[in-house]
Design a protein around this motif. Structure first.
Motif, PDB file in Angstrom:
ATOM      1  N   SER A 196      41.148  60.499  23.388  1.00  0.00           N
ATOM      2  CA  SER A 196      41.832  59.364  24.014  1.00  0.00           C
ATOM      3  C   SER A 196      41.560  59.439  25.511  1.00  0.00           C
ATOM      4  CB  SER A 196      43.337  59.421  23.749  1.00  0.00           C
ATOM      5  OG  SER A 196      43.604  59.246  22.370  1.00  0.00           O
ATOM      6  N   LEU A 197      40.869  58.434  26.034  1.00  0.00           N
ATOM      7  CA  LEU A 197      40.413  58.460  27.422  1.00  0.00           C
ATOM      8  C   LEU A 197      40.890  57.228  28.181  1.00  0.00           C
ATOM      9  CD1 LEU A 197      36.645  59.374  26.826  1.00  0.00           C
ATOM     10  CD2 LEU A 197      38.530  60.963  27.235  1.00  0.00           C
ATOM     11  N   VAL A 198      40.959  57.379  29.486  1.00  0.00           N
ATOM     12  CA  VAL A 198      41.096  56.238  30.383  1.00  0.00           C
ATOM     13  C   VAL A 198      39.864  56.223  31.276  1.00  0.00           C
ATOM     14  CG1 VAL A 198      42.349  55.245  32.317  1.00  0.00           C
ATOM     15  CG2 VAL A 198      43.606  56.177  30.389  1.00  0.00           C
ATOM     16  N   SER A 256      31.445  56.324  18.312  1.00  0.00           N
ATOM     17  CA  SER A 256      31.903  54.937  18.368  1.00  0.00           C
ATOM     18  C   SER A 256      33.167  54.926  19.211  1.00  0.00           C
ATOM     19  CB  SER A 256      32.189  54.384  16.965  1.00  0.00           C
ATOM     20  OG  SER A 256      33.234  55.123  16.360  1.00  0.00           O
ATOM     21  N   TYR A 257      33.585  53.745  19.639  1.00  0.00           N
ATOM     22  CA  TYR A 257      34.796  53.687  20.444  1.00  0.00           C
ATOM     23  C   TYR A 257      35.606  52.438  20.125  1.00  0.00           C
ATOM     24  CZ  TYR A 257      32.592  50.176  23.502  1.00  0.00           C
ATOM     25  OH  TYR A 257      32.003  49.044  23.993  1.00  0.00           O
ATOM     26  N   ASP A 258      36.893  52.558  20.335  1.00  0.00           N
ATOM     27  CA  ASP A 258      37.812  51.428  20.223  1.00  0.00           C
ATOM     28  C   ASP A 258      38.484  51.241  21.566  1.00  0.00           C
ATOM     29  OD1 ASP A 258      37.495  50.958  17.375  1.00  0.00           O
ATOM     30  OD2 ASP A 258      38.594  52.831  17.089  1.00  0.00           O
ATOM     31  N   GLN A 259      38.717  50.010  21.933  1.00  0.00           N
ATOM     32  CA  GLN A 259      39.362  49.716  23.210  1.00  0.00           C
ATOM     33  C   GLN A 259      40.378  48.593  23.050  1.00  0.00           C
ATOM     34  OE1 GLN A 259      35.616  47.496  25.023  1.00  0.00           O
ATOM     35  NE2 GLN A 259      37.503  46.853  25.991  1.00  0.00           N
ATOM     36  N   VAL A 260      41.259  48.474  24.011  1.00  0.00           N
ATOM     37  CA  VAL A 260      42.160  47.325  23.996  1.00  0.00           C
ATOM     38  C   VAL A 260      41.336  46.084  24.300  1.00  0.00           C
ATOM     39  CG1 VAL A 260      44.183  48.659  24.694  1.00  0.00           C
ATOM     40  CG2 VAL A 260      42.709  47.646  26.440  1.00  0.00           C
ATOM     41  N   CYS A 295      39.245  66.018  32.942  1.00  0.00           N
ATOM     42  CA  CYS A 295      38.202  65.082  33.367  1.00  0.00           C
ATOM     43  C   CYS A 295      36.951  65.318  32.520  1.00  0.00           C
ATOM     44  CB  CYS A 295      37.875  65.288  34.842  1.00  0.00           C
ATOM     45  SG  CYS A 295      36.636  64.148  35.480  1.00  0.00           S
ATOM     46  N   TYR A 296      36.476  64.272  31.846  1.00  0.00           N
ATOM     47  CA  TYR A 296      35.346  64.391  30.938  1.00  0.00           C
ATOM     48  C   TYR A 296      34.026  63.928  31.549  1.00  0.00           C
ATOM     49  CZ  TYR A 296      38.732  65.208  27.195  1.00  0.00           C
ATOM     50  OH  TYR A 296      39.734  65.731  26.405  1.00  0.00           O
ATOM     51  N   PHE A 297      34.119  63.141  32.625  1.00  0.00           N
ATOM     52  CA  PHE A 297      32.871  62.566  33.154  1.00  0.00           C
ATOM     53  C   PHE A 297      33.140  61.950  34.513  1.00  0.00           C
ATOM     54  CE2 PHE A 297      30.217  58.710  33.644  1.00  0.00           C
ATOM     55  CZ  PHE A 297      28.949  59.273  33.561  1.00  0.00           C
ATOM     56  N   VAL A 298      32.210  62.143  35.440  1.00  0.00           N
ATOM     57  CA  VAL A 298      32.248  61.429  36.713  1.00  0.00           C
ATOM     58  C   VAL A 298      30.839  60.927  37.027  1.00  0.00           C
ATOM     59  CG1 VAL A 298      34.198  62.743  37.671  1.00  0.00           C
ATOM     60  CG2 VAL A 298      31.866  63.542  38.078  1.00  0.00           C
ATOM     61  N   HIS A 299      30.783  59.791  37.701  1.00  0.00           N
ATOM     62  CA  HIS A 299      29.500  59.222  38.111  1.00  0.00           C
ATOM     63  C   HIS A 299      29.688  58.605  39.488  1.00  0.00           C
ATOM     64  CE1 HIS A 299      25.446  57.778  37.392  1.00  0.00           C
ATOM     65  NE2 HIS A 299      25.802  56.557  37.763  1.00  0.00           N
ATOM     66  N   GLU A 300      28.812  58.924  40.431  1.00  0.00           N
ATOM     67  CA  GLU A 300      29.023  58.550  41.826  1.00  0.00           C
ATOM     68  C   GLU A 300      28.102  57.458  42.345  1.00  0.00           C
ATOM     69  OE1 GLU A 300      30.062  62.012  44.539  1.00  0.00           O
ATOM     70  OE2 GLU A 300      29.099  63.086  42.889  1.00  0.00           O
ATOM     71  N   GLU A 301      27.185  56.944  41.526  1.00  0.00           N
ATOM     72  CA  GLU A 301      26.231  55.947  42.004  1.00  0.00           C
ATOM     73  C   GLU A 301      26.943  54.706  42.524  1.00  0.00           C
ATOM     74  OE1 GLU A 301      22.395  53.374  40.340  1.00  0.00           O
ATOM     75  OE2 GLU A 301      23.320  54.930  39.100  1.00  0.00           O
ATOM     76  N   ALA A 336      36.033  59.362  33.752  1.00  0.00           N
ATOM     77  CA  ALA A 336      36.632  59.352  32.416  1.00  0.00           C
ATOM     78  C   ALA A 336      37.651  60.475  32.346  1.00  0.00           C
ATOM     79  CB  ALA A 336      35.569  59.533  31.344  1.00  0.00           C
ATOM     80  N   LEU A 337      38.910  60.113  32.182  1.00  0.00           N
ATOM     81  CA  LEU A 337      40.006  61.067  32.197  1.00  0.00           C
ATOM     82  C   LEU A 337      40.751  61.087  30.874  1.00  0.00           C
ATOM     83  CD1 LEU A 337      41.542  60.075  35.647  1.00  0.00           C
ATOM     84  CD2 LEU A 337      40.132  62.081  35.178  1.00  0.00           C
ATOM     85  N   GLN A 338      41.389  62.198  30.607  1.00  0.00           N
ATOM     86  CA  GLN A 338      42.305  62.294  29.484  1.00  0.00           C
ATOM     87  C   GLN A 338      43.389  61.225  29.632  1.00  0.00           C
ATOM     88  OE1 GLN A 338      44.435  65.971  29.539  1.00  0.00           O
ATOM     89  NE2 GLN A 338      45.569  65.572  27.649  1.00  0.00           N
ATOM     90  N   ASP A 339      43.641  60.490  28.570  1.00  0.00           N
ATOM     91  CA  ASP A 339      44.702  59.482  28.580  1.00  0.00           C
ATOM     92  C   ASP A 339      46.035  60.203  28.407  1.00  0.00           C
ATOM     93  OD1 ASP A 339      46.487  57.444  28.225  1.00  0.00           O
ATOM     94  OD2 ASP A 339      45.311  56.379  26.695  1.00  0.00           O
ATOM     95  N   MET A 340      46.759  60.376  29.509  1.00  0.00           N
ATOM     96  CA  MET A 340      48.001  61.139  29.463  1.00  0.00           C
ATOM     97  C   MET A 340      49.086  60.392  28.675  1.00  0.00           C
ATOM     98  SD  MET A 340      47.137  63.891  30.832  1.00  0.00           S
ATOM     99  CE  MET A 340      48.702  64.766  30.957  1.00  0.00           C
ATOM    100  N   CYS A 341      48.947  59.083  28.542  1.00  0.00           N
ATOM    101  CA  CYS A 341      49.906  58.343  27.720  1.00  0.00           C
ATOM    102  C   CYS A 341      49.775  58.749  26.253  1.00  0.00           C
ATOM    103  CB  CYS A 341      49.700  56.837  27.879  1.00  0.00           C
ATOM    104  SG  CYS A 341      50.132  56.226  29.532  1.00  0.00           S
ATOM    105  N   ALA A 342      48.550  59.010  25.822  1.00  0.00           N
ATOM    106  CA  ALA A 342      48.339  59.484  24.450  1.00  0.00           C
ATOM    107  C   ALA A 342      48.883  60.893  24.268  1.00  0.00           C
ATOM    108  CB  ALA A 342      46.848  59.449  24.108  1.00  0.00           C
TER     109      ALA A 342
END
Length: 401
Positions: free
Chosen positions: A60-62, A26-30, A114-120, A127-133
């Motif tokens: 925690s991702l961005v 599941s996920y939570d977002q602003v 880096c957790y995920f990249v998509h180039e389409e 999807a990157l690590q949220d460095m603020c967290a």
């Protein structure tokens, strides 16, 4: 900028969970109205929870998502930038992480996971690590960096450049591949960028009309493409550089009130260039004239000592690859291009770009606000030209800069 639907966001997160073997997620977002946007995409911070290998996990991702509406892709700039940033995180920075294994912690370059990249096309996602967290924060309380933040930024930049030279000298095959993707900035490789640079110089010429800065600005306008070509081709040596390194692309970590670490982000414009370009651009775009005039030589010394140290720790000598003398020569070569780029960035960041696909985030509503913004922009650009002239990197006279 195009909006991102809940359905599309859910589909992206589903892929991230699958790639990282996260079940029952599941996920939570602003809230959507608070989503931060950059000039070339949408940034969405989320917390992704679930189970991985039977254990509860929380990330925690961005998410950096490209606009899905093709009307925002007319110039091709967004597509190129996402291709480049995907490549940086999936190939280059991953390799840098391997290179720095075994180095002391103080010598390591901070790289968000880096957790995920998509180039389409029109579905690009990172999807990157949220460095603020992780405790990092943007520098927002003043317009320009102070000395301690600038020094840390330059040390981090020196590590980035050193790892590039390590790769260039020890893995030429991969470096050649990188050079084919992160190509130098020229009129041939990015005509739209050059058109924007020239347009903003036209604005500067109007703003500085009947001043002693007109000869220099005219030369920058007339030879804009040549100056950018020189920054990548007429230099002592080159490596993979950030390309847009200013305070908005750096996060900082603190212990108490002391800044202790810097994390460079946003690699959309990474390209082969002289390291001196990144250094000079960071200094003129992110420090004020008082700091530059008092500490410029110290800033350059700190950068180069860090660069030299990292190379040595990994078995290379700067004098054989990129000496201080070479660096000093390149600073003069790249300064005109740095001023051109800084002029564009400052026009944009001061709220003066009201039309086009890339507009100022700051919306100015009154004539008074616009006049104040123009005065601020003019004062900053004037100080940059004065300072570089004083230090011998440019000439305000009617000769070549």
């Amino acid at each position: 900028m195009s909006s991102i639907s809940e359905e599309y966001l859910g589909a992206v997160i589903r892929k991230i969970a699958a790639v990282n073997h996260i079940l029952h997620w599941s996920y939570d977002q602003v809230k959507f109205e608070n989503i931060a946007q950059n000039y070339f995409g949408v940034l969405i911070p989320i917390v992704l929870s679930g189970k991985r290998r039977g254990k509860d996990v929380k990330y925690s991702l961005v998410l950096k998502l490209a606009p899905t509406n093709e009307q925002y892709r007319v110039s091709g700039a967004v597509t190129v930038m996402f291709v480049r940033e995907v490549y940086m995180y999936s190939v280059v920075l991953r390799k840098y992480g391997e290179i720095q294994e075994g180095l002391p912690k103080t010598s390591q370059y901070i790289i968000p996971r880096c957790y995920f990249v998509h180039e389409e096309y029109c579905k690009e996602a990172i999807a990157l690590q949220d460095m603020c967290a992780a405790g990092y924060k943007p520098y927002t309380h003043e317009m320009f960096l102070d000395l301690s933040h600038t020094l840390l930024s330059l040390k981090s930049l020196a590590k980035l450049h050193a790892f590039s030279f390590i790769l260039k000298n020890k893995n030429q095959e991969l470096y050649e591949e990188i050079a084919q993707t992160c190509i130098p900035l020229t009129e041939h490789t990015n005509l739209r960028y050059m058109e924007i640079m020239r347009d903003r110089l036209d604005q500067a010429l109007k703003t500085f009309d009947r001043t002693l800065y007109i000869p220099l600005l005219f030369k920058l306008r007339l030879n804009c493409a040549e100056f950018f070509y020189a920054a990548g081709h007429s230099v002592q040596n080159s490596c993979l550089c950030h390309g847009d390194i200013w305070k908005e692309n750096i996060l900082f970590k603190y212990e108490g009130n002391k800044v202790v670490s810097a994390c460079i982000i946003d690699y959309q414009t990474a390209r082969i260039s002289s390291p001196a370009y990144d250094v000079m651009y960071l200094i003129i775009s992110s420090t004020n004239t008082k700091l530059r005039n008092k500490y410029l030589h110290q800033l350059l010394d700190i950068y180069f000592r860090t660069f030299e140290m990292i190379l040595k720790e990994l078995g290379l000598e700067s004098k054989e690859i990129y000496s201080r003398q070479m660096f000093d020569k390149d600073l003069k070569v790249v300064s005109p291009a740095c001023v051109i780029a800084a002029n564009t960035a400052l026009w944009l960041s001061n709220g003066l770009q009201e039309v086009g696909h890339v507009r100022s985030k700051n919306v100015l509503n009154t004539k008074e606000e616009k006049a104040m913004a123009l005065d601020t922009y003019k004062g900053i650009v004037k100080a940059i030209m004065d300072d570089l002239s004083r230090f011998g990197y440019l000439s305000l006279a009617d000769d070549n800069p």
